[in-house]
Scaffold this motif. Structure first.
Motif, PDB file in Angstrom:
ATOM      1  N   GLU A 153       0.807  -1.204   0.032  1.00 43.73           N
ATOM      2  CA  GLU A 153      -0.120  -0.052  -0.001  1.00 43.73           C
ATOM      3  C   GLU A 153       0.997   1.170  -0.037  1.00 43.73           C
ATOM      4  O   GLU A 153       0.485   2.394  -0.305  1.00 43.73           O
ATOM      5  N   ARG A 154       2.109   1.150   0.298  1.00 40.86           N
ATOM      6  CA  ARG A 154       3.067   2.210   0.355  1.00 40.86           C
ATOM      7  C   ARG A 154       3.547   2.607  -0.940  1.00 40.86           C
ATOM      8  O   ARG A 154       4.347   3.564  -1.128  1.00 40.86           O
ATOM      9  N   ALA A 155       3.297   1.910  -2.111  1.00 43.04           N
ATOM     10  CA  ALA A 155       3.921   2.003  -3.286  1.00 43.04           C
ATOM     11  C   ALA A 155       3.664   3.349  -4.048  1.00 43.04           C
ATOM     12  O   ALA A 155       4.628   4.081  -4.592  1.00 43.04           O
ATOM     13  N   VAL A 156       2.437   3.778  -3.957  1.00 41.34           N
ATOM     14  CA  VAL A 156       2.111   4.945  -4.564  1.00 41.34           C
ATOM     15  C   VAL A 156       2.662   6.056  -3.708  1.00 41.34           C
ATOM     16  O   VAL A 156       3.283   7.063  -4.109  1.00 41.34           O
ATOM     17  N   PRO A 157       2.424   6.272  -2.434  1.00 41.87           N
ATOM     18  CA  PRO A 157       2.862   7.381  -1.509  1.00 41.87           C
ATOM     19  C   PRO A 157       4.573   7.389  -1.841  1.00 41.87           C
ATOM     20  O   PRO A 157       4.846   8.707  -1.683  1.00 41.87           O
ATOM     21  N   ILE A 158       5.323   6.438  -1.564  1.00 37.96           N
ATOM     22  CA  ILE A 158       6.710   6.396  -1.899  1.00 37.96           C
ATOM     23  C   ILE A 158       6.883   7.151  -3.021  1.00 37.96           C
ATOM     24  O   ILE A 158       7.814   7.917  -3.349  1.00 37.96           O
ATOM     25  N   ALA A 159       6.277   6.581  -4.149  1.00 35.93           N
ATOM     26  CA  ALA A 159       6.539   7.097  -5.506  1.00 35.93           C
ATOM     27  C   ALA A 159       6.535   8.613  -5.614  1.00 35.93           C
ATOM     28  O   ALA A 159       7.074   9.335  -6.230  1.00 35.93           O
ATOM     29  N   GLN A 160       5.290   9.057  -4.991  1.00 37.28           N
ATOM     30  CA  GLN A 160       5.105  10.423  -5.131  1.00 37.28           C
ATOM     31  C   GLN A 160       6.058  11.111  -4.345  1.00 37.28           C
ATOM     32  O   GLN A 160       6.308  12.249  -4.695  1.00 37.28           O
ATOM     33  N   ALA A 161       6.331  10.804  -3.257  1.00 35.04           N
ATOM     34  CA  ALA A 161       7.568  11.444  -2.399  1.00 35.04           C
ATOM     35  C   ALA A 161       8.716  11.564  -3.070  1.00 35.04           C
ATOM     36  O   ALA A 161       9.371  12.791  -3.221  1.00 35.04           O
ATOM     37  N   LEU A 162       9.181  10.704  -3.650  1.00 37.51           N
ATOM     38  CA  LEU A 162      10.313  10.527  -4.490  1.00 37.51           C
ATOM     39  C   LEU A 162      10.320  11.570  -5.587  1.00 37.51           C
ATOM     40  O   LEU A 162      11.170  12.255  -6.084  1.00 37.51           O
ATOM     41  N   ALA A 163       9.159  11.651  -6.600  1.00 37.94           N
ATOM     42  CA  ALA A 163       8.951  12.400  -7.460  1.00 37.94           C
ATOM     43  C   ALA A 163       9.009  13.821  -7.118  1.00 37.94           C
ATOM     44  O   ALA A 163       9.002  14.792  -7.905  1.00 37.94           O
ATOM     45  N   GLY A 164       8.588  14.239  -5.765  1.00 41.61           N
ATOM     46  CA  GLY A 164       8.502  15.513  -5.220  1.00 41.61           C
ATOM     47  C   GLY A 164       9.554  16.003  -4.869  1.00 41.61           C
ATOM     48  O   GLY A 164      10.016  17.175  -4.401  1.00 41.61           O
ATOM     49  N   ARG A 165      10.579  15.394  -4.944  1.00 45.21           N
ATOM     50  CA  ARG A 165      12.205  15.961  -4.563  1.00 45.21           C
ATOM     51  C   ARG A 165      12.752  16.866  -5.846  1.00 45.21           C
ATOM     52  O   ARG A 165      12.113  16.821  -7.005  1.00 45.21           O
ATOM     53  N   GLU A 166      13.698  17.295  -5.613  1.00 46.44           N
ATOM     54  CA  GLU A 166      14.510  18.240  -6.331  1.00 46.44           C
ATOM     55  C   GLU A 166      15.968  17.925  -6.553  1.00 46.44           C
ATOM     56  O   GLU A 166      16.798  18.285  -5.701  1.00 46.44           O
ATOM     57  N   PRO A 167      16.360  17.239  -7.631  1.00 47.20           N
ATOM     58  CA  PRO A 167      15.600  16.941  -8.645  1.00 47.20           C
ATOM     59  C   PRO A 167      14.720  15.665  -8.516  1.00 47.20           C
ATOM     60  O   PRO A 167      14.966  14.957  -7.395  1.00 47.20           O
ATOM     61  N   ALA A 168      13.786  15.471  -9.103  1.00 46.09           N
ATOM     62  CA  ALA A 168      12.687  14.428  -9.140  1.00 46.09           C
ATOM     63  C   ALA A 168      13.368  13.028  -9.300  1.00 46.09           C
ATOM     64  O   ALA A 168      14.229  13.015 -10.284  1.00 46.09           O
ATOM     65  N   LEU A 169      13.038  12.193  -8.624  1.00 41.92           N
ATOM     66  CA  LEU A 169      13.367  10.674  -8.737  1.00 41.92           C
ATOM     67  C   LEU A 169      12.238   9.852  -9.185  1.00 41.92           C
ATOM     68  O   LEU A 169      11.303   9.618  -8.465  1.00 41.92           O
ATOM     69  N   LEU A 170      11.999   9.408 -10.459  1.00 41.78           N
ATOM     70  CA  LEU A 170      10.903   8.836 -11.115  1.00 41.78           C
ATOM     71  C   LEU A 170      11.150   7.373 -10.910  1.00 41.78           C
ATOM     72  O   LEU A 170      11.929   6.746 -11.606  1.00 41.78           O
ATOM     73  N   VAL A 171      10.237   6.752 -10.361  1.00 41.89           N
ATOM     74  CA  VAL A 171      10.157   5.013 -10.208  1.00 41.89           C
ATOM     75  C   VAL A 171       8.944   4.790 -10.844  1.00 41.89           C
ATOM     76  O   VAL A 171       7.879   5.608 -11.071  1.00 41.89           O
ATOM     77  N   ARG A 172       8.603   3.466 -10.973  1.00 41.70           N
ATOM     78  CA  ARG A 172       7.177   2.881 -11.414  1.00 41.70           C
ATOM     79  C   ARG A 172       6.523   2.339 -10.291  1.00 41.70           C
ATOM     80  O   ARG A 172       6.792   1.159 -10.143  1.00 41.70           O
ATOM     81  N   PRO A 173       5.591   2.780  -9.852  1.00 33.77           N
ATOM     82  CA  PRO A 173       4.694   2.117  -8.711  1.00 33.77           C
ATOM     83  C   PRO A 173       3.620   1.386  -9.426  1.00 33.77           C
ATOM     84  O   PRO A 173       3.004   1.704 -10.458  1.00 33.77           O
ATOM     85  N   PHE A 174       3.171   0.090  -8.768  1.00 42.07           N
ATOM     86  CA  PHE A 174       2.182  -0.323  -9.153  1.00 42.07           C
ATOM     87  C   PHE A 174       1.138  -0.444  -7.913  1.00 42.07           C
ATOM     88  O   PHE A 174       1.656  -1.149  -6.732  1.00 42.07           O
ATOM     89  N   VAL A 175       0.029  -0.028  -8.012  1.00 46.20           N
ATOM     90  CA  VAL A 175      -0.963   0.260  -6.878  1.00 46.20           C
ATOM     91  C   VAL A 175      -1.119  -0.960  -5.967  1.00 46.20           C
ATOM     92  O   VAL A 175      -1.508  -1.987  -6.564  1.00 46.20           O
TER      93      VAL A 175
END
Length: 356
Positions: A309-331
């Motif tokens: 259940e943490r997949a999307v929140p973690i991916a969103q947190a990583l994407a919100g960094r500067e620079p963004a860290l983009l990963v592929r979450p599966f809900v």
């Protein structure tokens, strides 16, 4: 006003979710979301594509004759045992078009490549997903048990995208012994060049033992041509002939054919890049394990974080960094992370440690 409506199966298709991309108004992201290699194209490949671009006003070789011949030579098969298409996804679609239709079933593992449950109903067939084992591997016995009189195709992904484990030789042979020969088995080897486990099934060698087997491979991963779209199937001439009949005319552009041929010429140089990714793989996996992640053994150019259940929140947190860290979450399942450069991998580990 009544408008045309699509087939119900098409209207209900799940959406294919591509790897995230960065925003135009921010720093370039660290993109670890699409299983691309982190290196730019080889100068020799760019040169070949530039030369081909001078003739872009002409149609490409519709049959990609030279590419078929070169691949056949590389794989030690006859040219009529190869079918080239616009990426391995398109090749798989041609396979399903050739061998399935309404009322037929296609068995595959799940979670696996997310194109499978999209392509199957497009072909008019019914998808039969079989859950992975607890250690993120194909449950080949359960897949064999799922075969019915309506089953026409079984898809096996080795290494499995997105979880990483490959199919072992012995378990594959046991599986093939259980599957009727009337059923086409497609061994998806999109990441085969990254594999180092000596127990992994050798798809090319298995072709000689199993007349109902076809392999699919791609230039998108190890060869770094994700933007060019070139993939291919390999099997007996009898199995491949109907697949070739389903290929969209001129679907592999002249630039893509030139890029693939130049990449075959530069195979040694490209495999050095693959080796750099393979060398980074255990270092990244071990660093993530030290953070408490239970990472399955992977034979691809990616690792799987079973985040649930943490997949999307973690991916969103990583994407919100500067620079963004983009990963592929599966809900509600996990996160697939492409192996990048050492610096990119270190940035990922630091970011995840801060989120712990």
């Amino acid at each position: 006003m009544t408008l045309p409506v699509p087939r119900p199966a098409v209207a209900e298709l799940p959406a294919y979710v591509p790897g995230a991309r960065g925003a135009a108004d921010s720093l370039p992201p660290i993109k670890l979301s699409s299983n691309e290699v982190p290196f730019g194209p080889l100068p020799s490949v760019v040169s070949a594509m530039s030369a081909a671009a001078e003739g872009i006003n002409r149609y490409p070789d519709m049959f990609a004759v030279e590419l078929h011949e070169r691949l056949a030579e590389r794989l030690s098969v006859a040219p009529d045992q190869v079918s080239v298409g616009g990426g391995s996804v398109a090749v798989l679609q041609h396979l399903l078009q050739a061998y399935t239709g309404p009322g037929d079933e296609v068995v595959f593992a799940w979670r696996s490549f997310e194109a499978y449950p999209i392509l199957v109903p497009i072909a008019g067939a019914h998808a039969v997903p079989v859950p992975l084992t607890a250690d993120a591997r194909h449950d080949l016995d359960a897949m064999a048990a799922a075969v019915t009189d309506q089953t026409k195709v079984v898809i096996v992904c080795s290494p499995n995208n997105p979880t990483g484990p490959s199919i072992r030789h012995d378990e594959f042979e046991d599986f093939m012994a259980q599957v009727p020969r009337r059923v086409l088995v497609v061994l998806d080897e999109a990441y085969v060049e990254f594999g180092r486990d000596p127990e992994t099934v050798n798809g090319l060698a298995a072709l000689d033992r199993h007349p109902n087997l076809v392999l699919t491979r791609t230039f998108s991963k190890a060869y770094g041509l994700a933007g060019a779209r070139v993939g291919f199937a390999v099997g007996s001439a009898q199995l491949i002939r109907p697949v070739r009949a389903c290929v969209t005319p001129f679907s592999v552009s002249s630039l893509a054919q030139a890029a693939a041929l130049a990449s075959l010429d530069a195979d040694d140089e490209l495999m050095e890049r693959v080796e750099a990714v393979v060398t980074e793989r255990p270092r990244l996996r071990n660093a993530l394990r030290e953070l408490g992640w239970d990472i399955p053994v992977t034979e691809g150019n990616f690792v799987w974080l079973p985040a649930g259940e943490r997949a999307v929140p973690i991916a969103q947190a990583l994407a919100g960094r500067e620079p963004a860290l983009l990963v592929r979450p599966f809900v509600s399942e996990g996160i697939r992370v492409t192996i990048g450069t050492p610096e990119q991998n270190d940035a990922l580990v630091r970011a995840l440690s801060e989120l712990a």
